[in-house]
Design a protein around this motif. Structure first.
Motif, PDB file in Angstrom:
ATOM      1  N   SER A  44      18.882  14.367  -9.991  1.00 61.61           N
ATOM      2  CA  SER A  44      18.056  15.203 -10.854  1.00 61.61           C
ATOM      3  C   SER A  44      17.295  16.242 -10.043  1.00 61.61           C
ATOM      4  CB  SER A  44      17.073  14.332 -11.638  1.00 61.61           C
ATOM      5  OG  SER A  44      16.210  15.130 -12.414  1.00 61.61           O
ATOM      6  N   LEU A  45      16.733  15.815  -8.923  1.00 62.60           N
ATOM      7  CA  LEU A  45      15.999  16.746  -8.068  1.00 62.60           C
ATOM      8  C   LEU A  45      16.930  17.817  -7.518  1.00 62.60           C
ATOM      9  CD1 LEU A  45      13.729  14.255  -6.079  1.00 62.60           C
ATOM     10  CD2 LEU A  45      13.034  15.801  -7.911  1.00 62.60           C
ATOM     11  N   ARG A  46      18.111  17.387  -7.090  1.00 58.04           N
ATOM     12  CA  ARG A  46      19.076  18.337  -6.546  1.00 58.04           C
ATOM     13  C   ARG A  46      19.506  19.343  -7.621  1.00 58.04           C
ATOM     14  NH1 ARG A  46      22.809  14.938  -5.138  1.00 58.04           N
ATOM     15  NH2 ARG A  46      22.022  14.562  -3.031  1.00 58.04           N
ATOM     16  N   GLY A  47      19.703  18.843  -8.843  1.00 54.21           N
ATOM     17  CA  GLY A  47      20.102  19.724  -9.932  1.00 54.21           C
ATOM     18  C   GLY A  47      19.059  20.781 -10.229  1.00 54.21           C
ATOM     19  N   ARG A  48      17.793  20.397 -10.187  1.00 60.16           N
ATOM     20  CA  ARG A  48      16.718  21.354 -10.456  1.00 60.16           C
ATOM     21  C   ARG A  48      16.611  22.397  -9.344  1.00 60.16           C
ATOM     22  NH1 ARG A  48      13.146  19.297 -14.522  1.00 60.16           N
ATOM     23  NH2 ARG A  48      13.828  17.234 -15.198  1.00 60.16           N
ATOM     24  N   VAL A  49      16.871  21.965  -8.128  1.00 60.08           N
ATOM     25  CA  VAL A  49      16.864  22.915  -7.009  1.00 60.08           C
ATOM     26  C   VAL A  49      17.991  23.930  -7.188  1.00 60.08           C
ATOM     27  CG1 VAL A  49      17.259  23.179  -4.534  1.00 60.08           C
ATOM     28  CG2 VAL A  49      15.775  21.353  -5.364  1.00 60.08           C
ATOM     29  N   TYR A  50      19.167  23.442  -7.557  1.00 57.34           N
ATOM     30  CA  TYR A  50      20.294  24.345  -7.798  1.00 57.34           C
ATOM     31  C   TYR A  50      19.996  25.305  -8.952  1.00 57.34           C
ATOM     32  CZ  TYR A  50      23.336  21.651  -4.669  1.00 57.34           C
ATOM     33  OH  TYR A  50      23.908  21.049  -3.574  1.00 57.34           O
ATOM     34  N   ASP A  51      19.294  24.811  -9.973  1.00 53.08           N
ATOM     35  CA  ASP A  51      18.938  25.674 -11.099  1.00 53.08           C
ATOM     36  C   ASP A  51      18.045  26.823 -10.638  1.00 53.08           C
ATOM     37  OD1 ASP A  51      20.389  24.180 -12.852  1.00 53.08           O
ATOM     38  OD2 ASP A  51      18.677  23.188 -13.803  1.00 53.08           O
ATOM     39  N   ALA A  52      17.093  26.513  -9.766  1.00 53.49           N
ATOM     40  CA  ALA A  52      16.208  27.558  -9.247  1.00 53.49           C
ATOM     41  C   ALA A  52      17.013  28.601  -8.477  1.00 53.49           C
ATOM     42  CB  ALA A  52      15.140  26.934  -8.348  1.00 53.49           C
ATOM     43  N   VAL A  73      31.449  42.926 -18.653  1.00 55.31           N
ATOM     44  CA  VAL A  73      31.063  44.332 -18.762  1.00 55.31           C
ATOM     45  C   VAL A  73      31.439  44.830 -20.153  1.00 55.31           C
ATOM     46  CG1 VAL A  73      33.248  45.201 -17.825  1.00 55.31           C
ATOM     47  CG2 VAL A  73      31.172  46.591 -17.660  1.00 55.31           C
ATOM     48  N   LEU A  74      30.556  45.629 -20.755  1.00 53.28           N
ATOM     49  CA  LEU A  74      30.730  46.063 -22.139  1.00 53.28           C
ATOM     50  C   LEU A  74      30.650  47.580 -22.247  1.00 53.28           C
ATOM     51  CD1 LEU A  74      28.109  43.520 -23.492  1.00 53.28           C
ATOM     52  CD2 LEU A  74      30.580  43.193 -23.571  1.00 53.28           C
ATOM     53  N   SER A  75      31.103  48.074 -23.386  1.00 54.92           N
ATOM     54  CA  SER A  75      30.931  49.488 -23.739  1.00 54.92           C
ATOM     55  C   SER A  75      31.349  50.424 -22.611  1.00 54.92           C
ATOM     56  CB  SER A  75      29.476  49.756 -24.138  1.00 54.92           C
ATOM     57  OG  SER A  75      29.072  48.896 -25.171  1.00 54.92           O
ATOM     58  N   THR A  76      32.557  50.232 -22.116  1.00 53.38           N
ATOM     59  CA  THR A  76      33.116  51.077 -21.047  1.00 53.38           C
ATOM     60  C   THR A  76      32.154  51.256 -19.878  1.00 53.38           C
ATOM     61  OG1 THR A  76      32.347  53.130 -22.125  1.00 53.38           O
ATOM     62  CG2 THR A  76      34.580  52.335 -22.674  1.00 53.38           C
ATOM     63  N   GLY A  77      31.579  50.144 -19.462  1.00 53.68           N
ATOM     64  CA  GLY A  77      30.745  50.174 -18.265  1.00 53.68           C
ATOM     65  C   GLY A  77      29.290  50.530 -18.484  1.00 53.68           C
ATOM     66  N   GLN A  78      28.844  50.602 -19.723  1.00 50.36           N
ATOM     67  CA  GLN A  78      27.465  51.005 -19.985  1.00 50.36           C
ATOM     68  C   GLN A  78      26.521  49.826 -20.234  1.00 50.36           C
ATOM     69  OE1 GLN A  78      26.437  54.333 -19.603  1.00 50.36           O
ATOM     70  NE2 GLN A  78      28.486  54.203 -18.705  1.00 50.36           N
ATOM     71  N   SER A  79      27.036  48.636 -20.245  1.00 51.51           N
ATOM     72  CA  SER A  79      26.187  47.458 -20.414  1.00 51.51           C
ATOM     73  C   SER A  79      26.932  46.231 -19.891  1.00 51.51           C
ATOM     74  CB  SER A  79      25.792  47.261 -21.884  1.00 51.51           C
ATOM     75  OG  SER A  79      26.943  47.127 -22.695  1.00 51.51           O
ATOM     76  N   TYR A  80      26.204  45.146 -19.711  1.00 46.13           N
ATOM     77  CA  TYR A  80      26.835  43.931 -19.179  1.00 46.13           C
ATOM     78  C   TYR A  80      26.049  42.693 -19.591  1.00 46.13           C
ATOM     79  CZ  TYR A  80      23.050  43.465 -15.821  1.00 46.13           C
ATOM     80  OH  TYR A  80      21.808  43.298 -15.269  1.00 46.13           O
ATOM     81  N   ARG A  81      26.701  41.560 -19.433  1.00 44.11           N
ATOM     82  CA  ARG A  81      26.056  40.249 -19.572  1.00 44.11           C
ATOM     83  C   ARG A  81      26.485  39.395 -18.387  1.00 44.11           C
ATOM     84  NH1 ARG A  81      28.290  40.469 -25.217  1.00 44.11           N
ATOM     85  NH2 ARG A  81      26.631  41.253 -26.581  1.00 44.11           N
ATOM     86  N   LEU A  82      25.552  38.581 -17.900  1.00 43.98           N
ATOM     87  CA  LEU A  82      25.812  37.728 -16.739  1.00 43.98           C
ATOM     88  C   LEU A  82      25.298  36.329 -17.067  1.00 43.98           C
ATOM     89  CD1 LEU A  82      26.761  37.782 -13.710  1.00 43.98           C
ATOM     90  CD2 LEU A  82      24.375  38.258 -13.128  1.00 43.98           C
ATOM     91  N   TYR A  83      26.151  35.322 -16.920  1.00 44.50           N
ATOM     92  CA  TYR A  83      25.809  33.974 -17.381  1.00 44.50           C
ATOM     93  C   TYR A  83      25.849  32.920 -16.277  1.00 44.50           C
ATOM     94  CZ  TYR A  83      26.653  35.750 -22.144  1.00 44.50           C
ATOM     95  OH  TYR A  83      26.618  36.458 -23.322  1.00 44.50           O
ATOM     96  N   THR A  84      25.248  31.778 -16.589  1.00 41.40           N
ATOM     97  CA  THR A  84      25.378  30.581 -15.768  1.00 41.40           C
ATOM     98  C   THR A  84      25.042  29.376 -16.636  1.00 41.40           C
ATOM     99  OG1 THR A  84      24.768  29.515 -13.670  1.00 41.40           O
ATOM    100  CG2 THR A  84      22.978  30.493 -14.940  1.00 41.40           C
ATOM    101  N   THR A  85      25.251  28.187 -16.094  1.00 40.04           N
ATOM    102  CA  THR A  85      24.902  26.952 -16.801  1.00 40.04           C
ATOM    103  C   THR A  85      23.907  26.174 -15.955  1.00 40.04           C
ATOM    104  OG1 THR A  85      27.083  26.831 -17.850  1.00 40.04           O
ATOM    105  CG2 THR A  85      25.773  24.806 -17.795  1.00 40.04           C
ATOM    106  N   LEU A  86      22.723  25.958 -16.488  1.00 38.61           N
ATOM    107  CA  LEU A  86      21.689  25.208 -15.780  1.00 38.61           C
ATOM    108  C   LEU A  86      21.899  23.710 -15.963  1.00 38.61           C
ATOM    109  CD1 LEU A  86      18.490  27.305 -16.628  1.00 38.61           C
ATOM    110  CD2 LEU A  86      20.051  27.540 -14.680  1.00 38.61           C
TER     111      LEU A  86
END
Length: 213
Positions: free
Chosen positions: A39-47, A106-119
């Motif tokens: 659990s501690l390791r997971g929280r460190v990775y989340d940070a 990347v969206l709208s021919t390079g004019q916007s984006y989204r970046l994701y992860t899983t905590l």
């Protein structure tokens, strides 16, 4: 003489008892420590993940300021963005566990984006802050992310789908507004067992489709 022998026995008994107590406490603490390490390791990775996304966000905005569009993809792990004048950014980090690039859209021919992860910590307040309690991304598979200015993350919500018979059907929709869904149930795959009431159901299923921009 007898009193002295009895005293020695008492002293020995107390010492043995104290030793047993100390060993028991040590065993309990050791067990707790090993159980809590993941659990501690997971929280460190989340940070680290949240910090990484902020670093990448800064690099993406710098890229946009120079090129007037966002890149079509992130560079390989540990590699920087390169510009035509041979200048580069700081190395782009990757997920600390999988060692893979963070999911980038990347969206709208390079004019916007989204970046994701899983905590790892599903109770992390940051998940609620960005609105990903019900999942984010094209398949609702992520729970945290950042995006370009003026762009929202692709959020998923549970809603009472149209139809579904008497009991109704609780499903994930990407655009509940498009389906005119009267109620949203974030992170509740049961929809609070309210889908049997027709007034809680969406008007159509168009919002179930993935958002296209």
């Amino acid at each position: 003489m007898l009193a002295q022998v009895a005293k020695k026995r008492i002293n020995r008994g107390i010492s043995l008892l104290e030793t047993l107590i100390a060993i028991s406490l040590l065993a309990i603490l050791t067990t707790y420590f090993w159980i809590d390490v993941p659990s501690l390791r997971g929280r460190v990775y989340d940070a680290v993940r949240k910090s990484d996304l902020e670093k990448i966000k800064v690099a993406l905005e710098d890229y946009y300021a120079r090129v007037d569009s966002y890149p079509s993809a992130l560079p390989s792990c540990g590699q920087p963005f390169s510009y035509s004048n041979s200048e580069t950014t700081s190395p782009i980090p990757c997920d600390p566990v999988t060692k893979l690039p963070y999911p980038y859209q990347v969206l709208s021919t390079g004019q916007s984006y989204r970046l994701y992860t899983t905590l790892f910590n599903k109770q992390d307040y940051s998940i609620t802050k960005v609105g990903c309690q019900g999942g984010c991304g094209s398949q609702c598979q992520y729970n945290y992310g950042v995006s370009s200015p003026g762009t929202t993350l692709e959020k998923c919500s549970y809603v009472c789908a149209p139809g579904g018979g008497k009991s109704g059907s609780c499903e994930q929709y990407h655009d509940p507004d498009r389906s005119q869904c009267p109620k949203l149930y974030l992170a509740d795959p049961t929809c609070a067992s309210e889908c049997s009431k027709p007034q809680n159901r969406c008007k159509n299923a168009s919002g179930k489709q993935h958002l296209q921009e």
